[in-house]
Every structure is written in C-alpha cells, then in structure tokens.
Design a protein around this motif. Structure first.
Motif, mmCIF file in Angstrom:
data_model
loop_
_atom_site.group_PDB
_atom_site.id
_atom_site.type_symbol
_atom_site.label_atom_id
_atom_site.label_comp_id
_atom_site.label_asym_id
_atom_site.label_seq_id
_atom_site.Cartn_x
_atom_site.Cartn_y
_atom_site.Cartn_z
ATOM 1 N N GLN A 104 -47.440 -47.212 27.664
ATOM 2 C CA GLN A 104 -48.048 -46.016 27.078
ATOM 3 C C GLN A 104 -48.653 -46.324 25.706
ATOM 4 O O GLN A 104 -49.794 -45.944 25.432
ATOM 5 C CB GLN A 104 -47.024 -44.881 26.954
ATOM 6 N N THR A 110 -42.176 -52.496 27.455
ATOM 7 C CA THR A 110 -42.692 -51.144 27.254
ATOM 8 C C THR A 110 -43.133 -50.520 28.560
ATOM 9 O O THR A 110 -43.253 -51.189 29.579
ATOM 10 C CB THR A 110 -43.903 -51.142 26.300
ATOM 11 N N GLY A 111 -43.418 -49.266 28.520
ATOM 12 C CA GLY A 111 -43.996 -48.569 29.658
ATOM 13 C C GLY A 111 -45.509 -48.571 29.584
ATOM 14 O O GLY A 111 -46.153 -47.803 30.265
#
Length: 169
Positions: free
Chosen positions: A139, A136-137
């Motif tokens: 976020q 994931t990033g």
C-alpha cells in the motif's frame, strides 16, 4: 575480458571474468553495495539498476554485456545531497520496512514513471510486479510511487493537494 562502463557518472575500465554477473561486478569490484543481491534468480528484483536508462535485474545480466553502457545504481540517484524525488517519496510515505527490496523498487518505479508519468494504482502494481517485498502490503509503496509522480511533474502541471477528510483540526 576488459570492459568499460559509466556507473553513476564515473567511467570504469576493469578486467572481468566472462561469467561475472553485473550485480557481482557492481558490488564486489566497484563497491556499489546498495545494489542488493536477493534471490540470484531474477525473481525478486532487489538488484534492479538502470542500464542505458532502463531497469534491468543485474543478477540476470553479465558484466561483459554492460560493456559500453551507462549504469545507474541507487547510489547514483541523489544529487547535491538531495534525494531523488522517488527516494524522497518512499521516505515520506513510509514505503519500506526492512529496506531490502527498496533499492530495486525505487529503480523500477523510476523506469515505470518514465513510461507513465501519471499511473493509477493498477498500473503501479502491474509495473512493480517483478519486484517482491516480503514485509509490506505494498500500500505505501503504491502511494509513494503516485506521490513521486506528482513530485516529478513541473510545478505548473501539479494538481493541488487534497485535504484529508477530518484531517488535523
């Protein structure tokens, strides 16, 4: 060497080799396989558990060092069939993809929220920097931790949820 520890509310006394890592003991002897073996170098944080209420990378601690301690693993968080608020926030905010890092992220997030019950984005990112996610990033992970902070506040201290701009009419 003979050790005794309380893991997820249950007392265990076992014979262990002095070189056995806590993560190995939890997984191989006690069957706590939710504690993930990631890198074996303490870089990724996937193996994070709580030892006497504080997050520890269990691949960097010997089982004998946990003698007399209280250990909480990801399996010990849910109560009466209900997820811990941080677990629920990770679920509701889609803060995982493959799920490999998730147990360690959740355990670290709980420790972070114990120290700072209302962290801003920067604080969350800093507090989780020792835990790596390759999918994931971050976020949704940051969103989940801030959502969990809201969920953990007593009802009288919670701010009303803000409506999303242009949301759902």
């Amino acid at each position: 060497m003979r050790i005794t520890m309380v893991v997820d509310g249950v007392s265990y006394t076992d014979e262990v080799e002095p070189r056995t890592l806590l993560v190995q003991h939890l997984r191989e002897t006690l069957g706590k396989v939710g504690t993930v073996v990631g890198c074996d170098t303490s870089n990724c944080g996937a193996c994070t558990v709580h030892v006497d209420g504080h997050s520890v990378k269990s691949c960097s601690m010997l089982a004998v060092q946990a003698d007399g301690c209280e250990i909480t693993t990801i399996e010990g968080l849910a109560r009466d069939g209900r997820l811990h608020p941080v677990q629920q926030a990770f679920h509701d905010n889609h803060a995982l993809q493959c799920g490999f890092c998730t147990p360690g992220m959740i355990m670290q997030a709980i420790d972070l929220l114990a120290d700072d019950p209302d962290p801003d984005e920067r604080t969350v990112r800093h507090g989780l920097e020792g835990n790596l996610c390759r999918c994931t990033g971050y976020q949704n992970i940051v969103r989940a931790v801030q959502d969990a902070a809201h969920r953990l506040k007593p009802a009288g201290e919670r701010q009303p949820e803000h409506e999303t701009v242009g949301g759902g009419e």
